[in-house]
Design an enzyme around this catalytic site. Structure first.
Site, PDB file in Angstrom:
ATOM      1  N   HIS A  50       0.813  -1.219   0.000  1.00 29.79           N
ATOM      2  CA  HIS A  50       0.000   0.000   0.000  1.00 29.79           C
ATOM      3  C   HIS A  50       0.848   1.272   0.000  1.00 29.79           C
ATOM      4  CE1 HIS A  50       0.423  -0.129   4.531  1.00 29.79           C
ATOM      5  NE2 HIS A  50       0.469   1.192   4.353  1.00 29.79           N
ATOM      6  N   ASP A  80       0.068  -7.590   1.445  1.00 28.82           N
ATOM      7  CA  ASP A  80       0.467  -6.190   1.576  1.00 28.82           C
ATOM      8  C   ASP A  80       1.988  -6.054   1.602  1.00 28.82           C
ATOM      9  OD1 ASP A  80       0.186  -3.458   1.706  1.00 28.82           O
ATOM     10  OD2 ASP A  80      -0.132  -3.389   3.873  1.00 28.82           O
ATOM     11  N   SER A 154       4.691   2.372   8.001  1.00 29.67           N
ATOM     12  CA  SER A 154       4.346   1.258   7.122  1.00 29.67           C
ATOM     13  C   SER A 154       5.539   0.836   6.275  1.00 29.67           C
ATOM     14  CB  SER A 154       3.194   1.642   6.200  1.00 29.67           C
ATOM     15  OG  SER A 154       2.004   1.803   6.926  1.00 29.67           O
TER      16      SER A 154
END
Length: 319
Positions: A50, A80, A154
């Site tokens: 993402h 992901d 992230s």
């Protein structure tokens, strides 16, 4: 921890993305994330899908402020994860943990770039393991931690007390958008499998076992001759699948797959999803109170066969 963390921080990068550049000169900036160098010689970097999913331009910034263009080698939205590559000298790769056995209470450290603040370190413990993602199509078996994780973390590293990678930070639960002590990381055993396929093929090719599975009902432990509720109960066998080929039957309980213990039906789905079609692996199951081990070859996800409707519910996934 300072000497150890110095090496860890050198392996964690900042990732800036540009989503689009319009003809009128307006640039759409994607955001800031993190990544982890996992192979210094090849310049391989693992991050979250993402972080770079919509990016047209990716800039990788090292801890010493050097900047490089990042090239996407592969993406896997279901876990992901994404694999990038840069061409650079004198890189420092973060070693993988030698043991995938993460336990609740283990001391962990999160390293990343929250809100663009590069090389930020936070610490905590493993709060839980085996947390499911928010999508029924994902293959993510999250590690939960209370180490502070915020937007920008992230794709960053979750490391153990030896400075070894045990997970890739991926998500938080928060009502405000900031860290609230509930963060999630993709565990290393998933990273290992996905990186291998992304580097070779650019995608993750998933196989199927050819069964419909469900949780073990509390009231069936006696007739299934089980001593616990751990495992995945076979509700139906799909014709032509790998399970049928080795003689698995309805009411068999799968307890291990590809060397990993299976706690529930979700565990089996994750484990099968990491084995590419055509690969041989091991399976352990219980039938009438007796445990058996066999070897099977995972098949492509091409087999379609109607199943016995009375056995199938909305919570009975196919793997």
């Amino acid at each position: 921890m300072a000497p150890l963390l110095k090496d860890v921080m050198a392996s964690v990068v900042s990732i800036n993305t540009i989503d689009s550049q319009a003809s009128d000169g307006i640039t759409s900036y994607g955001g800031i994330g993190s990544g982890v160098i996992i192979d210094a010689d090849k310049g391989l970097i693992i991050t979250n899908d993402h972080v770079i999913a919509e990016a047209q331009d990716i800039t990788v910034i090292l801890s010493d402020r050097r900047q490089y263009n990042g090239v996407v080698l592969g993406q896997d939205p279901e876990t992901d994860l994404a694999l990038l590559q840069i061409t650079a000298d004198d890189l420092s790769a973060l070693p993988f943990s030698k043991d995938d056995d993460v336990q609740v209470g283990d001391y962990v450290i999160a390293v990343g770039n929250p809100f663009g603040l590069s090389s930020t370190v936070t610490s905590g413990i493993v709060s839980a393991i085996g947390r499911e993602g928010d999508s029924r199509t994902s293959y993510t078996d999250f590690i939960q931690t209370d180490a502070s994780i915020n937007p920008g973390n992230s794709g960053g590293a979750l490391v153990n007390s030896n400075g070894e990678l045990i997970g890739i930070n991926a998500a938080i639960v928060s009502r405000t958008g900031s860290g609230s002590g509930i963060g999630f990381a993709v565990p290393l055993y998933i990273v290992r499998h996905v990186v291998k396929q992304l580097e070779t093929y650019g995608i993750v090719d998933r196989g199927t076992l050819g069964v419909m599975i469900t949780a073990i009902p509390h009231d069936r432990t006696e007739d299934l001759q089980l001593t616990s509720l751990e495992g995945a109960l076979i509700a139906d066998i799909i014709s032509g699948g790998a399970a049928e080929a080795i003689g698995l039957q309805v009411n068999d309980v799968i307890t291990h797959f590809a060397g990993r213990p299976i706690r529930d039906s979700s565990d089996l789905r994750y484990a099968v999803g990491l084995v590419p079609p055509g690969e041989e692996t091991n399976i352990r199951y219980i039938r009438e109170g007796k445990s058996s081990d066999q070897t099977l070859t995972v098949k492509p996800v091409l087999i379609t066969q109607p199943v016995s409707l009375p056995l199938v519910t909305r919570d009975t996934p196919r793997v």
